[in-house]
Design a protein around this motif. Structure first.
Motif, PDB file in Angstrom:
ATOM      1  N   PRO A  80      -4.463  19.758   8.546  1.00  0.00           N
ATOM      2  CA  PRO A  80      -4.400  20.579   9.519  1.00  0.00           C
ATOM      3  C   PRO A  80      -4.666  19.592  10.694  1.00  0.00           C
ATOM      4  CG  PRO A  80      -6.389  20.976   8.383  1.00  0.00           C
ATOM      5  CD  PRO A  80      -5.365  20.072   7.443  1.00  0.00           C
ATOM      6  N   PHE A  81      -4.708  19.985  12.138  1.00  0.00           N
ATOM      7  CA  PHE A  81      -5.005  19.255  13.186  1.00  0.00           C
ATOM      8  C   PHE A  81      -6.788  19.016  13.079  1.00  0.00           C
ATOM      9  CE2 PHE A  81      -1.005  20.240  14.610  1.00  0.00           C
ATOM     10  CZ  PHE A  81      -0.691  19.143  15.519  1.00  0.00           C
ATOM     11  N   GLY A  82      -7.054  17.825  12.885  1.00  0.00           N
ATOM     12  CA  GLY A  82      -8.506  17.535  12.681  1.00  0.00           C
ATOM     13  C   GLY A  82      -8.673  16.112  12.271  1.00  0.00           C
ATOM     14  N   GLU A  83      -9.968  15.578  11.669  1.00  0.00           N
ATOM     15  CA  GLU A  83     -10.292  14.636  11.622  1.00  0.00           C
ATOM     16  C   GLU A  83      -9.434  13.823  10.454  1.00  0.00           C
ATOM     17  OE1 GLU A  83     -14.481  13.511  12.583  1.00  0.00           O
ATOM     18  OE2 GLU A  83     -14.732  14.892  11.172  1.00  0.00           O
ATOM     19  N   GLU A  84      -8.803  14.305   9.417  1.00  0.00           N
ATOM     20  CA  GLU A  84      -8.167  13.521   8.501  1.00  0.00           C
ATOM     21  C   GLU A  84      -6.926  13.261   9.091  1.00  0.00           C
ATOM     22  OE1 GLU A  84      -9.461  16.283   7.868  1.00  0.00           O
ATOM     23  OE2 GLU A  84     -10.864  16.129   5.902  1.00  0.00           O
ATOM     24  N   ARG A  85      -6.391  14.186   9.861  1.00  0.00           N
ATOM     25  CA  ARG A  85      -5.085  13.767  10.486  1.00  0.00           C
ATOM     26  C   ARG A  85      -5.212  12.484  11.619  1.00  0.00           C
ATOM     27  NH1 ARG A  85      -0.091  17.083  11.830  1.00  0.00           N
ATOM     28  NH2 ARG A  85       0.815  16.155  13.788  1.00  0.00           N
ATOM     29  N   VAL A  86      -6.196  12.618  12.371  1.00  0.00           N
ATOM     30  CA  VAL A  86      -6.480  11.744  13.358  1.00  0.00           C
ATOM     31  C   VAL A  86      -6.581  10.183  12.519  1.00  0.00           C
ATOM     32  CG1 VAL A  86      -7.871  10.932  15.076  1.00  0.00           C
ATOM     33  CG2 VAL A  86      -7.306  13.039  15.014  1.00  0.00           C
ATOM     34  N   GLN A  87      -7.475  10.447  11.535  1.00  0.00           N
ATOM     35  CA  GLN A  87      -7.358   9.004  10.776  1.00  0.00           C
ATOM     36  C   GLN A  87      -6.115   8.422  10.239  1.00  0.00           C
ATOM     37  OE1 GLN A  87     -10.175   7.275  10.428  1.00  0.00           O
ATOM     38  NE2 GLN A  87     -11.801   8.596  10.614  1.00  0.00           N
ATOM     39  N   CYS A  88      -5.373   9.562   9.736  1.00  0.00           N
ATOM     40  CA  CYS A  88      -4.056   9.082   9.400  1.00  0.00           C
ATOM     41  C   CYS A  88      -3.217   8.566  10.327  1.00  0.00           C
ATOM     42  CB  CYS A  88      -3.128  10.351   8.525  1.00  0.00           C
ATOM     43  SG  CYS A  88      -1.591  10.159   8.062  1.00  0.00           S
ATOM     44  N   GLU A  89      -3.124   9.201  11.691  1.00  0.00           N
ATOM     45  CA  GLU A  89      -2.355   8.844  12.704  1.00  0.00           C
ATOM     46  C   GLU A  89      -2.623   7.419  13.049  1.00  0.00           C
ATOM     47  OE1 GLU A  89       0.399  10.912  15.893  1.00  0.00           O
ATOM     48  OE2 GLU A  89      -1.534  11.961  15.262  1.00  0.00           O
TER      49      GLU A  89
ATOM     50  N   THR B 132       0.707  -1.280   0.050  1.00  0.00           N
ATOM     51  CA  THR B 132      -0.048  -0.029  -0.080  1.00  0.00           C
ATOM     52  C   THR B 132       0.930   1.158  -0.080  1.00  0.00           C
ATOM     53  OG1 THR B 132      -0.015  -0.042   2.459  1.00  0.00           O
ATOM     54  CG2 THR B 132      -1.840  -1.116   1.182  1.00  0.00           C
ATOM     55  N   THR B 133       0.378   2.302  -0.467  1.00  0.00           N
ATOM     56  CA  THR B 133       1.149   3.418  -0.849  1.00  0.00           C
ATOM     57  C   THR B 133       0.929   4.910  -0.013  1.00  0.00           C
ATOM     58  OG1 THR B 133      -0.275   3.785  -2.727  1.00  0.00           O
ATOM     59  CG2 THR B 133       1.888   2.550  -2.833  1.00  0.00           C
ATOM     60  N   SER B 134      -0.116   4.961   0.891  1.00  0.00           N
ATOM     61  CA  SER B 134      -0.562   5.817   1.413  1.00  0.00           C
ATOM     62  C   SER B 134      -1.412   5.400   2.799  1.00  0.00           C
ATOM     63  CB  SER B 134      -1.632   6.645   0.510  1.00  0.00           C
ATOM     64  OG  SER B 134      -2.770   5.915   0.117  1.00  0.00           O
ATOM     65  N   TRP B 135      -1.839   6.372   3.738  1.00  0.00           N
ATOM     66  CA  TRP B 135      -2.719   5.702   4.703  1.00  0.00           C
ATOM     67  C   TRP B 135      -4.022   5.406   4.451  1.00  0.00           C
ATOM     68  CZ3 TRP B 135      -7.360   7.658   6.361  1.00  0.00           C
ATOM     69  CH2 TRP B 135      -7.593   8.846   5.774  1.00  0.00           C
ATOM     70  N   TRP B 136      -4.655   6.106   3.229  1.00  0.00           N
ATOM     71  CA  TRP B 136      -5.622   5.898   2.922  1.00  0.00           C
ATOM     72  C   TRP B 136      -5.790   4.597   1.962  1.00  0.00           C
ATOM     73  CZ3 TRP B 136      -3.281  10.121   1.413  1.00  0.00           C
ATOM     74  CH2 TRP B 136      -2.728  10.508   0.283  1.00  0.00           C
ATOM     75  N   THR B 137      -4.918   4.038   1.192  1.00  0.00           N
ATOM     76  CA  THR B 137      -4.943   2.890   0.504  1.00  0.00           C
ATOM     77  C   THR B 137      -4.763   1.896   1.623  1.00  0.00           C
ATOM     78  OG1 THR B 137      -2.652   2.915   0.067  1.00  0.00           O
ATOM     79  CG2 THR B 137      -4.275   3.639  -1.641  1.00  0.00           C
ATOM     80  N   THR B 138      -3.889   2.248   2.540  1.00  0.00           N
ATOM     81  CA  THR B 138      -3.667   1.022   3.679  1.00  0.00           C
ATOM     82  C   THR B 138      -4.928   0.883   4.398  1.00  0.00           C
ATOM     83  OG1 THR B 138      -1.624   1.887   3.714  1.00  0.00           O
ATOM     84  CG2 THR B 138      -2.408   0.584   5.773  1.00  0.00           C
ATOM     85  N   ALA B 139      -5.714   1.890   4.705  1.00  0.00           N
ATOM     86  CA  ALA B 139      -7.020   1.880   5.528  1.00  0.00           C
ATOM     87  C   ALA B 139      -8.019   1.068   4.668  1.00  0.00           C
ATOM     88  CB  ALA B 139      -7.742   3.374   5.770  1.00  0.00           C
ATOM     89  N   ALA B 140      -7.953   1.093   3.550  1.00  0.00           N
ATOM     90  CA  ALA B 140      -9.117   0.329   2.398  1.00  0.00           C
ATOM     91  C   ALA B 140      -8.417  -1.105   2.500  1.00  0.00           C
ATOM     92  CB  ALA B 140      -8.904   0.927   1.029  1.00  0.00           C
ATOM     93  N   ALA B 141      -7.219  -1.539   2.799  1.00  0.00           N
ATOM     94  CA  ALA B 141      -6.871  -2.692   2.616  1.00  0.00           C
ATOM     95  C   ALA B 141      -7.198  -3.377   4.063  1.00  0.00           C
ATOM     96  CB  ALA B 141      -5.379  -2.940   2.043  1.00  0.00           C
ATOM     97  N   LEU B 142      -6.782  -2.748   5.067  1.00  0.00           N
ATOM     98  CA  LEU B 142      -6.994  -3.506   6.256  1.00  0.00           C
ATOM     99  C   LEU B 142      -8.105  -4.278   6.389  1.00  0.00           C
ATOM    100  CD1 LEU B 142      -5.450  -0.879   8.555  1.00  0.00           C
ATOM    101  CD2 LEU B 142      -4.608  -3.030   8.333  1.00  0.00           C
ATOM    102  N   PRO B 143      -9.362  -3.868   6.288  1.00  0.00           N
ATOM    103  CA  PRO B 143     -10.586  -4.610   6.556  1.00  0.00           C
ATOM    104  C   PRO B 143     -10.713  -5.861   5.656  1.00  0.00           C
ATOM    105  CG  PRO B 143     -11.377  -2.279   6.162  1.00  0.00           C
ATOM    106  CD  PRO B 143      -9.681  -2.237   5.505  1.00  0.00           C
TER     107      PRO B 143
END
Length: 450
Positions: free
Chosen positions: A212-221, A181-192
């Motif tokens: 910025p500090f917010g939901e996207e950052r938390v999801q990424c973290e 996987t190549t990004s946090w979102w492709t990893t998030a899509a693969a995990l389930p």
């Protein structure tokens, strides 16, 4: 699959079988009592909870983070050869530079090491076999087995999604398949969708800094802190930064590599005798971390103060979506967009001095591309990115303020014009030139014990 079926399937995946049985009982009770059983779904395009009917929490979250929705998959029998699947947004011409190109090279080398086939899975654009071949050929990498392509688009909110040419309804998965996987979102899509141990997350930036500090950052973290997957980090510098900033698990399940710049592609080109010297600026106004407007200000200052004498220098803005801009007293720079690999390398080989900013810990590729091609380049310091002279003494690292960067450009002009010093520094470059060597230790660690 209809919207109702998709909603039911998503409900089952999120809440489990017991909750789904309770839902059926509730619906059955409503039917017996003569109450409405099904929520009304607005025909045509809808966004649950926003412009359409009331949405469940799951629907509203999926609307907010569409690209991290689970990959739809189904299992097929194990083939004669193992398979490596690279999951990325796109391998379109505008996406192939930098990280995506590196991901393709890494996945190809991993597939060869595992005696496996390689599959490229894209999510925002139909994959182009021609573009994949262009990258692999440019770096002299030959696959041992066939390369496959699949387009698994990100689901949308439409009740009946439009059919997209080349898209698969679900992604076939074979036992023991490896996913890069190549990004946090492709990893998030693969995990389930696939076993966690099968995922190798190729991490090429502190992706938390995209937001910025917010939901996207938390999801990424949350993804970056996953303890079950393996991480491969682009550069020791970024690896050390991530480990020192909350990703202690990298010590256990991570490794790093340094990129390479083959001399067949990156080298000094023949120049027109008597021509002007050439200045390069990495210009990507819609990538905030590249600090486009700060760069413009620095160049304009350098022009107005005579550091960049336009009687002696031509200025090239290289990137994407570059606006019309003038420097000094109306000088119009040359804008270069949509270059392919060879054209980009040809241009880099004619550059004397570059400015490339990156407001993150990773050095980014353009400073390396230019230094590997014989140019001098100025970039900014950030966190533990304080000195890049171990890669090349032709890379000048300055504090991220206008005065310091203008001074660094003055130093860069002097070094670019000192042909002996510049040549001496180039000869002593510490940049790698062979991707096989770059990945050797990483591939050994990833395939040990298989």
């Amino acid at each position: 699959m209809s919207v109702r079926a998709r909603r039911l399937l998503a409900f089952w995946k999120e809440n489990g079988t017991s909750a789904t049985v309770r839902l059926f009982r509730t619906k059955l009770g409503a039917a017996v009592a003569g109450r409405p059983v099904l929520n009304k779904i607005k025909a045509g395009s809808w966004v649950a909870g926003v412009s359409g009917p009331p949405g469940t929490v799951g629907e509203i979250i999926r609307h907010k983070f569409p690209n991290s929705q689970p990959l739809p998959t189904y299992l097929i029998p194990k083939p004669s050869l193992p398979r490596v699947s690279l999951v990325t947004d796109s391998i379109g011409s505008g996406s192939l530079f930098g990280g995506v190109g590196t991901a393709l090279l890494f996945a190809a080398q991993l597939a060869n090491r595992m005696n496996a086939t390689l599959r490229v899975v894209t999510r925002t654009e139909v994959p182009s076999p021609k573009n994949a071949s262009q990258v692999l050929n440019a770096y002299g990498i030959e696959l041992l087995h066939e390369i496959q392509f699949a387009y698994a688009p990100i689901p949308n909110d439409n009740e009946e999604p439009e059919s997209t040419a080349g898209a698969v309804a679900g992604l076939d998965v074979v036992p023991d398949e490896t996913f890069v996987t190549t990004s946090w979102w492709t990893t998030a899509a693969a995990l389930p969708s696939v076993p966690h141990a099968s995922i190798i997350y190729l991490l090429q930036e502190d992706e938390r800094m995209f937001y910025p500090f917010g939901e996207e950052r938390v999801q990424c973290e949350r993804i970056l802190h996953n303890q079950d997957i393996r991480f491969v980090v682009n550069t020791r510098l970024l690896f050390d930064h991530l480990k020192a900033n909350g990703m202690e698990q990298l010590e256990r399940n991570g490794c790093w590599f340094e990129p390479s710049f083959p001399r067949s592609l990156f080298h000094e080109r023949e120049r027109e005798p008597g021509g002007k010297k050439r200045f390069f600026f990495y210009a990507r106004p819609y990538n905030p971390r590249n600090l486009f407007h700060i760069g413009l200000e620095i160049i304009d200052r350098a022009v107005n103060t005579g550091i960049l004498d336009l009687d002696q220098w031509d200025i090239f803005l290289v990137g994407k979506d570059i606006p019309n801009v003038t420097f000094g007293n109306g000088y119009v720079p040359k804008r270069c967009e949509g270059l392919n690999w060879e054209a980009y390398a040809d241009l880099a080989g004619t550059i004397d001095l570059g400015l490339s900013l990156m407001y993150t810990p990773h050095p980014s590729y353009p400073p390396f591309d230019l230094a590997a091609s014989g140019a001098v380049v100025v970039t900014n310091k950030f966190a533990n990115k304080q000195d890049l002279s171990n890669y090349s003494r032709n890379i000048i690292c300055a504090e991220l303020n206008t005065d310091a960067l203008v001074d660094a450009l003055r130093e860069g002009v002097a070094l670019a014009e000192d042909k002996e010093a510049r040549k001496r520094n180039f000869a002593a470059n510490g940049l790698g030139a062979d991707w096989t060597q770059s990945f050797e230790e990483t591939l050994r660690l990833l395939t040990a014990g298989r």
